[in-house]
Scaffold this motif. Sequence first.
Motif, mmCIF file in Angstrom:
data_model
loop_
_atom_site.group_PDB
_atom_site.id
_atom_site.type_symbol
_atom_site.label_atom_id
_atom_site.label_comp_id
_atom_site.label_asym_id
_atom_site.label_seq_id
_atom_site.Cartn_x
_atom_site.Cartn_y
_atom_site.Cartn_z
ATOM 1 N N GLY A 74 0.403 0.969 -14.542
ATOM 2 C CA GLY A 74 -0.825 1.313 -15.320
ATOM 3 C C GLY A 74 -1.554 3.040 -14.497
ATOM 4 O O GLY A 74 -1.825 3.291 -15.722
ATOM 5 N N VAL A 97 -2.959 -2.768 -22.612
ATOM 6 C CA VAL A 97 -1.856 -2.586 -20.995
ATOM 7 C C VAL A 97 -2.965 -2.906 -20.230
ATOM 8 O O VAL A 97 -3.338 -3.733 -18.976
ATOM 9 C CB VAL A 97 -1.881 -0.578 -20.488
ATOM 10 C CG1 VAL A 97 -0.935 -0.862 -19.470
ATOM 11 C CG2 VAL A 97 -0.400 -0.721 -21.470
ATOM 12 N N PRO A 98 -3.895 -2.412 -19.870
ATOM 13 C CA PRO A 98 -5.374 -2.507 -18.745
ATOM 14 C C PRO A 98 -5.642 -4.139 -18.942
ATOM 15 O O PRO A 98 -5.907 -4.768 -17.876
ATOM 16 C CB PRO A 98 -6.906 -1.912 -19.022
ATOM 17 C CG PRO A 98 -5.942 -0.565 -19.469
ATOM 18 C CD PRO A 98 -4.956 -1.226 -20.857
ATOM 19 N N ARG A 107 -3.349 -6.246 -16.638
ATOM 20 C CA ARG A 107 -3.731 -6.392 -15.253
ATOM 21 C C ARG A 107 -5.270 -7.527 -15.096
ATOM 22 O O ARG A 107 -5.291 -8.133 -14.099
ATOM 23 C CB ARG A 107 -4.141 -4.655 -15.159
ATOM 24 C CG ARG A 107 -3.378 -3.607 -15.612
ATOM 25 C CD ARG A 107 -1.638 -3.315 -14.887
ATOM 26 N NE ARG A 107 -1.240 -2.687 -14.962
ATOM 27 C CZ ARG A 107 -0.316 -2.625 -16.371
ATOM 28 N NH1 ARG A 107 -0.279 -3.858 -16.933
ATOM 29 N NH2 ARG A 107 0.574 -2.148 -16.367
#
Length: 233
Positions: free
Chosen positions: A159, A12-13, A16
């Motif tokens: 996030g 997930v990060p 980003r």
Amino acid sequence: MPAPASGECARVPAQRQIAALERQIFDFLGYQWVPILANFLHIMAVILGIFGTIQYRSKYLIMYAAWLVLWVGWNAFIICFYLEVGHLSQDRDFIMTFNTSLHRSWWMENGPGCLVTPVMNSNLAPEDHHVITVTGCLLDYQYIEVVSSAMQIFLALFGFVYACYVSKVFMEEEDSFDFIGGFDSYGYQAPQKTSHLQLQPLYTPREEQQCKERTHVRTALSTWNDPNAFLHR
């Protein structure tokens, strides 16, 4: 509650990070210094979030979630700026370049279908600048920037929720098992090892001879002071 795998959480990060790098490239091409600085801070925060996920550090994830709140506010401001909400004006306010140049978004000249035509001998252009006309754009650069910022807000909100969830899981695991005290929190005691060896003092030959002499002297003195010793003899 079962803890999610660190590899899955780190995705997930990482997503980003890819989105932030993509935006950083286009801001560099358009000399947008304020967004460049904000993107750099965002990239550092994403790296912090990835590190906290892999190392199971809930505090780092909380810091990452706090930054995402600021990131949402910044992107909301960008949307208001390009839509000229309130008293904001792109022709008057050059906030994105710290008021140091007249550069606009890179998408202004390189948008889909845009045709750039330079205007020669124009008196409107300041020194080291030139006037151009942009026509035929399928989508104006303002809306491209708005869509990009809206996507960043969506990713940041997702996030934020995910970071809060993962940090909560990590904190619950820390409460159920004391990483600092080890097994002490469960009343665990390591088995005591008993030694069957009797430790004896170590002497050199000379010290051993002196020790024997002292022992003989003590024995003789104790015999002399004990009257019953002579009776037994």
